[in-house]
Write a protein that holds these residues in place. Structure first.
Motif, short mmCIF file in Angstrom:
data_model
loop_
_atom_site.label_atom_id
_atom_site.label_comp_id
_atom_site.label_asym_id
_atom_site.label_seq_id
_atom_site.Cartn_x
_atom_site.Cartn_y
_atom_site.Cartn_z
N ASP A 8 0.99 -1.03 0.05
CA ASP A 8 -0.13 0.00 0.15
C ASP A 8 1.03 1.22 -0.07
O ASP A 8 2.19 1.22 0.19
N ASN A 42 -5.57 2.17 -2.58
CA ASN A 42 -6.93 2.31 -3.01
C ASN A 42 -7.42 3.63 -3.30
O ASN A 42 -8.17 4.29 -3.55
N SER A 71 -7.13 2.22 -7.38
CA SER A 71 -8.46 1.26 -7.42
C SER A 71 -9.04 2.15 -8.56
O SER A 71 -10.17 1.37 -9.08
N ASN A 145 -13.56 2.39 -3.56
CA ASN A 145 -12.86 1.71 -2.29
C ASN A 145 -13.60 2.10 -1.15
O ASN A 145 -14.36 3.00 -1.05
N ASP A 147 -12.78 2.72 2.16
CA ASP A 147 -11.88 3.54 3.39
C ASP A 147 -12.46 4.68 3.52
O ASP A 147 -12.96 5.59 2.86
N GLY A 179 -12.02 -1.81 -5.00
CA GLY A 179 -11.04 -1.86 -4.35
C GLY A 179 -10.66 -2.52 -2.96
O GLY A 179 -11.55 -3.45 -2.69
N LYS A 180 -9.52 -2.64 -2.55
CA LYS A 180 -9.30 -3.48 -1.32
C LYS A 180 -10.32 -3.34 -0.27
O LYS A 180 -10.77 -2.19 -0.08
N THR A 209 -8.55 -3.52 5.44
CA THR A 209 -8.41 -3.39 3.77
C THR A 209 -7.37 -4.35 3.48
O THR A 209 -7.31 -5.47 2.88
#
Length: 256
Positions: A8, A42, A71, A145, A147, A179-180, A209
């Motif tokens: 990441d 992301n 992402s 994503n 987040d 995304g993650k 994530t």
């Protein structure tokens, strides 16, 4: 054999516009090693070129655009596989719009096939209202994503998940998130590197994530405490990382 590294960026290499201690040395070790590596982020706001130039500005050199998957890229690839040609309404920045254009999609506010939502520093009530009405009208709801926050200098700031939550609350519909921790992102990364997940390590700062995504994909996982998750928060999850480091500067690639 040294394992491939999938890392990441936000909270791992930098916080906002500030490098995290040990990040330069970590990237130098990646560049000097024999194992392939990739930055999997992301972040949907920036293109691979933007990320490369940002790192160069921060003093990290030697990377190419091919070292990054965002992402936004994953979202564009996913949508292209779902529908060859389509129109989208975008809540997000230039990085996302660029990737959608790259796969032949058109941007439209008139009866689009998809509403695609990412983090946007210029998000407005009018955009939210438009997105809600289009989704209510039948457009499919996509998120880059999940987040909720992003680590920046001096703390955290709202991220894509907060915008997605507002639109979901207004429409009663949940987005499909590309995304993650979606395994799709992990699969794209290992395929790009040409490695099996057993021979890859996911390095990230988030239990919800990076670590869960890496674990579910069958990778070794390494949590760094320089971003969102803390040592105390690890105990709140029913899974744990294989390794925990204060920052990437502590990572011995040969020992993973």
């Amino acid at each position: 054999m040294t394992k491939s590294i999938i890392s990441d960026m936000d909270g791992v290499i930098y916080r906002g516009k500030q490098l995290i201690p040990g990040a330069t040395e970590f990237v130098d070790r990646l560049l000097a090693g024999d194992a392939p590596f990739l930055f999997l982020t992301n972040n949907a706001e920036q293109t691979p070129l933007d990320l490369k130039l940002k790192l160069e500005h921060l003093g990290i050199k030697g990377l190419t655009e091919d070292n990054f998957i965002t992402s936004a890229m994953a979202t564009a690839m996913f949508l292209k596989n779902q529908k060859e040609r389509a129109t989208v309404y975008v809540v997000g920045g230039g990085g996302l719009i660029n990737e959608l254009y790259n796969v032949g999609y058109s941007i439209s506010e008139s009866n689009p096939d998809y509403v695609v939502v990412a983090k946007s520093t210029s998000f407005t009530f009018e955009q939210m209202k438009k997105a809600v009405r289009l989704i209510d009208g039948g457009a499919k709801f996509i998120g880059t994503n999940p987040d909720m926050i992003d680590p920046v200098e001096g703390g955290n700031e709202p991220a894509a998940g907060t915008i997605l939550a507002a639109i979901a609350a207004a429409t009663g519909k949940q987005p499909y998130i590309v995304g993650k921790p979606n395994a799709l992102m992990m699969t794209l990364a290992t395929r790009k590197l040409g490695v099996h997940p057993d021979n890859a390590v996911m390095v990230g700062d988030r239990m919800d994530t990076d670590i869960v995504g890496g674990m579910e994909a069958g990778m070794t996982t390494a949590l760094v405490l320089s971003g969102v998750s803390t040592r105390e928060s690890i105990e709140h999850f029913p899974y744990k990382p294989d390794h925990v480091f204060n920052n990437v500067g502590e990572i011995d690639l040969n020992a993973l």
